[in-house]
Motif scaffolding. Structure first.
Motif, mmCIF file in Angstrom:
data_model
loop_
_atom_site.group_PDB
_atom_site.id
_atom_site.type_symbol
_atom_site.label_atom_id
_atom_site.label_comp_id
_atom_site.label_asym_id
_atom_site.label_seq_id
_atom_site.Cartn_x
_atom_site.Cartn_y
_atom_site.Cartn_z
ATOM 1 N N ARG A 119 8.434 -8.025 84.663
ATOM 2 C CA ARG A 119 8.890 -6.637 84.548
ATOM 3 C C ARG A 119 10.412 -6.603 84.426
ATOM 4 O O ARG A 119 11.121 -7.289 85.166
ATOM 5 C CB ARG A 119 8.463 -5.811 85.760
ATOM 6 N N THR A 120 10.886 -5.774 83.490
ATOM 7 C CA THR A 120 12.323 -5.604 83.286
ATOM 8 C C THR A 120 12.719 -4.199 83.722
ATOM 9 O O THR A 120 12.079 -3.218 83.332
ATOM 10 C CB THR A 120 12.705 -5.815 81.809
ATOM 11 N N TYR A 121 13.787 -4.149 84.537
ATOM 12 C CA TYR A 121 14.298 -2.861 85.018
ATOM 13 C C TYR A 121 15.672 -2.633 84.393
ATOM 14 O O TYR A 121 16.638 -3.351 84.682
ATOM 15 C CB TYR A 121 14.383 -2.855 86.544
ATOM 16 N N SER A 122 15.722 -1.638 83.502
ATOM 17 C CA SER A 122 16.965 -1.286 82.823
ATOM 18 C C SER A 122 16.934 0.203 82.537
ATOM 19 O O SER A 122 15.910 0.869 82.716
ATOM 20 C CB SER A 122 17.106 -2.072 81.514
ATOM 21 N N GLU A 123 18.074 0.721 82.068
ATOM 22 C CA GLU A 123 18.103 2.150 81.722
ATOM 23 C C GLU A 123 17.081 2.462 80.635
ATOM 24 O O GLU A 123 16.369 3.474 80.698
ATOM 25 C CB GLU A 123 19.509 2.536 81.258
ATOM 26 N N ALA A 124 16.970 1.584 79.659
ATOM 27 C CA ALA A 124 16.040 1.829 78.547
ATOM 28 C C ALA A 124 14.589 1.788 79.010
ATOM 29 O O ALA A 124 13.783 2.668 78.667
ATOM 30 C CB ALA A 124 16.273 0.788 77.448
ATOM 31 N N SER A 125 14.257 0.773 79.830
ATOM 32 C CA SER A 125 12.861 0.630 80.259
ATOM 33 C C SER A 125 12.445 1.758 81.205
ATOM 34 O O SER A 125 11.316 2.255 81.133
ATOM 35 C CB SER A 125 12.648 -0.728 80.930
ATOM 36 N N LEU A 126 13.352 2.176 82.084
ATOM 37 C CA LEU A 126 13.012 3.245 83.027
ATOM 38 C C LEU A 126 12.998 4.615 82.345
ATOM 39 O O LEU A 126 12.289 5.523 82.783
ATOM 40 C CB LEU A 126 13.983 3.246 84.201
ATOM 41 N N THR A 127 13.778 4.757 81.285
ATOM 42 C CA THR A 127 13.719 6.001 80.520
ATOM 43 C C THR A 127 12.377 6.108 79.798
ATOM 44 O O THR A 127 11.759 7.179 79.748
ATOM 45 C CB THR A 127 14.870 6.067 79.501
ATOM 46 N N ALA A 128 11.920 4.979 79.248
ATOM 47 C CA ALA A 128 10.633 4.961 78.547
ATOM 48 C C ALA A 128 9.457 5.057 79.520
ATOM 49 O O ALA A 128 8.423 5.649 79.195
ATOM 50 C CB ALA A 128 10.531 3.686 77.713
ATOM 51 N N ASP A 129 9.610 4.475 80.707
ATOM 52 C CA ASP A 129 8.508 4.476 81.689
ATOM 53 C C ASP A 129 9.084 4.741 83.089
ATOM 54 O O ASP A 129 9.288 3.818 83.864
ATOM 55 C CB ASP A 129 7.782 3.130 81.652
ATOM 56 N N PRO A 130 9.333 6.015 83.435
ATOM 57 C CA PRO A 130 9.926 6.340 84.747
ATOM 58 C C PRO A 130 9.067 5.898 85.924
ATOM 59 O O PRO A 130 9.598 5.621 87.004
ATOM 60 C CB PRO A 130 10.049 7.867 84.701
ATOM 61 N N LEU A 131 7.755 5.792 85.736
ATOM 62 C CA LEU A 131 6.885 5.394 86.840
ATOM 63 C C LEU A 131 7.126 3.951 87.271
ATOM 64 O O LEU A 131 6.713 3.548 88.360
ATOM 65 C CB LEU A 131 5.416 5.589 86.442
ATOM 66 N N ALA A 132 7.774 3.175 86.412
ATOM 67 C CA ALA A 132 8.076 1.784 86.771
ATOM 68 C C ALA A 132 8.984 1.713 87.995
ATOM 69 O O ALA A 132 8.933 0.756 88.775
ATOM 70 C CB ALA A 132 8.726 1.074 85.593
ATOM 71 N N LEU A 133 9.813 2.752 88.149
ATOM 72 C CA LEU A 133 10.689 2.781 89.325
ATOM 73 C C LEU A 133 9.873 2.936 90.602
ATOM 74 O O LEU A 133 10.217 2.361 91.640
ATOM 75 C CB LEU A 133 11.700 3.924 89.194
ATOM 76 N N ILE A 134 8.772 3.703 90.519
ATOM 77 C CA ILE A 134 7.901 3.859 91.682
ATOM 78 C C ILE A 134 7.294 2.509 92.069
ATOM 79 O O ILE A 134 7.192 2.170 93.258
ATOM 80 C CB ILE A 134 6.794 4.891 91.388
ATOM 81 N N PHE A 135 6.907 1.718 91.062
ATOM 82 C CA PHE A 135 6.374 0.382 91.338
ATOM 83 C C PHE A 135 7.422 -0.470 92.068
ATOM 84 O O PHE A 135 7.098 -1.181 93.025
ATOM 85 C CB PHE A 135 5.943 -0.295 90.038
ATOM 86 N N ALA A 136 8.679 -0.378 91.601
ATOM 87 C CA ALA A 136 9.751 -1.145 92.254
ATOM 88 C C ALA A 136 9.917 -0.718 93.709
ATOM 89 O O ALA A 136 10.090 -1.548 94.608
ATOM 90 C CB ALA A 136 11.060 -0.963 91.493
ATOM 91 N N LEU A 137 9.843 0.584 93.961
ATOM 92 C CA LEU A 137 9.991 1.079 95.328
ATOM 93 C C LEU A 137 8.850 0.598 96.208
ATOM 94 O O LEU A 137 9.046 0.272 97.388
ATOM 95 C CB LEU A 137 10.053 2.615 95.323
ATOM 96 N N ILE A 138 7.647 0.529 95.647
ATOM 97 C CA ILE A 138 6.495 0.039 96.414
ATOM 98 C C ILE A 138 6.714 -1.423 96.795
ATOM 99 O O ILE A 138 6.424 -1.838 97.924
ATOM 100 C CB ILE A 138 5.195 0.210 95.600
ATOM 101 N N VAL A 139 7.241 -2.220 95.866
ATOM 102 C CA VAL A 139 7.532 -3.632 96.168
ATOM 103 C C VAL A 139 8.555 -3.734 97.292
ATOM 104 O O VAL A 139 8.407 -4.528 98.232
ATOM 105 C CB VAL A 139 8.048 -4.351 94.904
ATOM 106 N N PHE A 140 9.609 -2.911 97.214
ATOM 107 C CA PHE A 140 10.641 -2.937 98.250
ATOM 108 C C PHE A 140 10.063 -2.519 99.611
ATOM 109 O O PHE A 140 10.381 -3.122 100.644
ATOM 110 C CB PHE A 140 11.792 -2.002 97.869
#
Length: 496
Positions: A119-140
């Motif tokens: 998984r790549t976390y960048s401005e472009a990837s999170l703009t295209a898929d904002p829910l990916a940030l939720i996945f990152a928070l769950i991991v943390f």
């Protein structure tokens, strides 16, 4: 243009260095860089080995912190990649700190890649898929909960060990002069090292300095207990200050405030270790060491270094950088080895503020200058001699230039000035020399902020005045004395 990737590798325990954790993390980073045509910068591989991510120390004091600084300073180019095995390698801290760390990297145009799940976390990837940030928070969140549980279990295990320390050995890690006997499980002395320790303390009691003791040991071929280096002054000094030689075990509890870890003393266990040095001898060595110290670095932390004593047992009172909530405290040496004193620690900052103001009052209110009569006219004769001597500086006087260049001349002037200072007293029995010192001290005490140089000078002037501060930990009273006896006392409860 070639895009650069940086590998961040971390594990929390140095015991893992013998496993495959480091190899696995390196292999994953190399494979990703090759598959995505990135240039893996092996010169800046970032490693926090044996550094926990639970308290966020890796992002503050670790190599990750240095990487963040390089990003902020622009030395890491925007668009670069940070390759990590999993997000929990980046942080296991609480969710707010972990999210803030990831967000800072992304906003700095750094592409953060979690290699195990690709998984790549960048401005472009999170703009295209904002829910990916939720996945990152769950991991943390999961990582933090795992570390919290491990921390809780480890703390409970340590509490059980601490509570049973009076009947069984807590850990196999003991001071260098001791060993845990495998047959009995008891802590015993290493006979040859115990003899060396006894020699060191006996030499100290005889008035030998740590430097002289180190020379003595090296001249006789006594081997150091760690490494192959010769004995040094700091090594000897550390041994002479180690209260464990009296058999006492200090126990602490770790506290974590504002991202900083500190330890707070909670209690002392008497006779946990074999007693190799008697408490009386240990305290005497500390007192002898105090007479040799000239303030220096100690005065930067404690303006009253080497002039504080306990009213209860008479032992020196020293500054310690650890205390409740991580604040510096004053503690009695006698109490710190459970030797007939139960004085508790006192907050150093409060002590310094109040004592500084009381000393300033003492100087301004109690030491007005009043020259008394000199019935024998010693002062008049000394002043006349000084005047005659100084007149010889005139170039017109015979031999004036020759005398002006001679060291003997200046020695004679200094001697006469000292005689005059010693002969003039104020109404409180202070001679002129002491009044000059107190006037300098008053100027320093009036400063609102102490710089290190000012603190050292204050300490030097107080000791030149023969100042001695006696602290009564039970009542909170402090007594100031010098070579003419107690001059002033005050309560630490008073409003300064």
């Amino acid at each position: 243009m070639t895009i650069v990737a940086y590998s961040y590798q971390r594990f929390s325990s140095l015991d893992q260095i013998g496993g495959d954790s480091l190899t696995r993390q390196s292999t994953l980073a190399e494979s990703y860089a090759r598959d995505h045509e990135l240039e893996l910068d092996n010169r800046l591989t970032i490693r926090d080995l044996g550094v926990s991510g639970y308290r966020g120390q890796n992002a503050v004091h670790g190599e990750l912190g240095h990487f963040l600084t390089a990003v902020r300073n622009g030395r890491i180019a925007p668009g670069s990649y940070l390759l990590i095995e999993s997000l929990d390698r980046l942080s296991r801290s609480n969710i707010l700190q972990a999210q803030n760390l990831l967000t800072e990297l992304i906003l700095a145009k750094i592409n953060v890649v979690s290699l195990v799940d690709n998984r790549t976390y960048s401005e472009a990837s999170l703009t295209a898929d904002p829910l990916a940030l939720i996945f990152a928070l769950i991991v943390f969140i999961r990582a933090n909960e795992e570390s919290s549980l491990k921390s809780f279990r480890a703390k409970q295990a340590w509490i059980r060990k601490r509570d049973s320390a009076g009947t069984q050995v807590m850990t196999s890690r003991v001071p260098d002069w001791l060993i845990v006997c495998k047959a009995t499980g008891q802590i015993v002395a290493r006979s040859e090292r115990a003899e060396v320790l006894s020699t060191i303390f006996q030499l100290a009691l005889d008035g030998r300095s740590p430097f002289e003791i180190a020379d003595h040991l090296n001249a006789r071929g006594v081997c150091r207990w760690r490494g192959s280096q010769p004995w040094t002054r700091p090594t000897v000094s550390t041994l002479l200050r180690n209260r464990r030689v009296t058999g006492v075990l200090p126990l602490y509890i770790a506290t974590h405030d504002n991202g900083e870890t500190s330890r707070r003393p909670i209690k002392l266990l008497a006779d946990y270790f074999p007693r190799l040095i008697e408490p009386e001898a240990f305290l005497k060595v500390q007192a002898l060491a105090s007479t040799r110290r000239r303030g220096g670095n100690a005065a930067k932390l404690n303006v009253f270094a080497n002039m504080l004593f306990c009213a209860g047992c008479g032992a020196p009172v020293r500054h310690h950088s650890y205390g409740e909530y991580g604040r510096a405290i004053l503690a009695c040496d006698g109490a710190r080895i459970l030797h007939g004193c139960n004085a508790s620690g006192f907050d150093y900052d409060a002590f310094e503020i109040i004592t500084k103001k009381q000393l300033s009052r003492w100087i301004h209110d109690d030491l007005p200058w009043h020259q008394v009569s000199d019935p024998n006219q010693h002062v008049f004769r000394a002043v006349q001699e000084l005047s005659d001597l100084q007149s010889s500086l005139s170039p017109r006087s015979p031999g004036g230039a020759k005398r002006r260049a001679g060291a003997t001349f200046y020695a004679e002037v200094a001697k006469l000035e000292d005689q005059i200072d010693d002969l003039i007293f104020n109404e409180h029995g202070f001679n002129a020399k002491a009044v000059k010192l107190t006037s300098k001290l008053a100027a320093y005490l009036d400063e609102e902020i102490y710089e290190n140089t000012v603190r050292v000078k204050c300490n030097m002037l107080l000791r030149q005045l023969g100042a001695r501060l006696v602290v009564d930990f039970d009542t909170g009273w402090v007594g100031l004395s010098h070579n003419k006896g107690f001059e002033r006392s005050w309560s630490m409860e008073e409003n300064p």
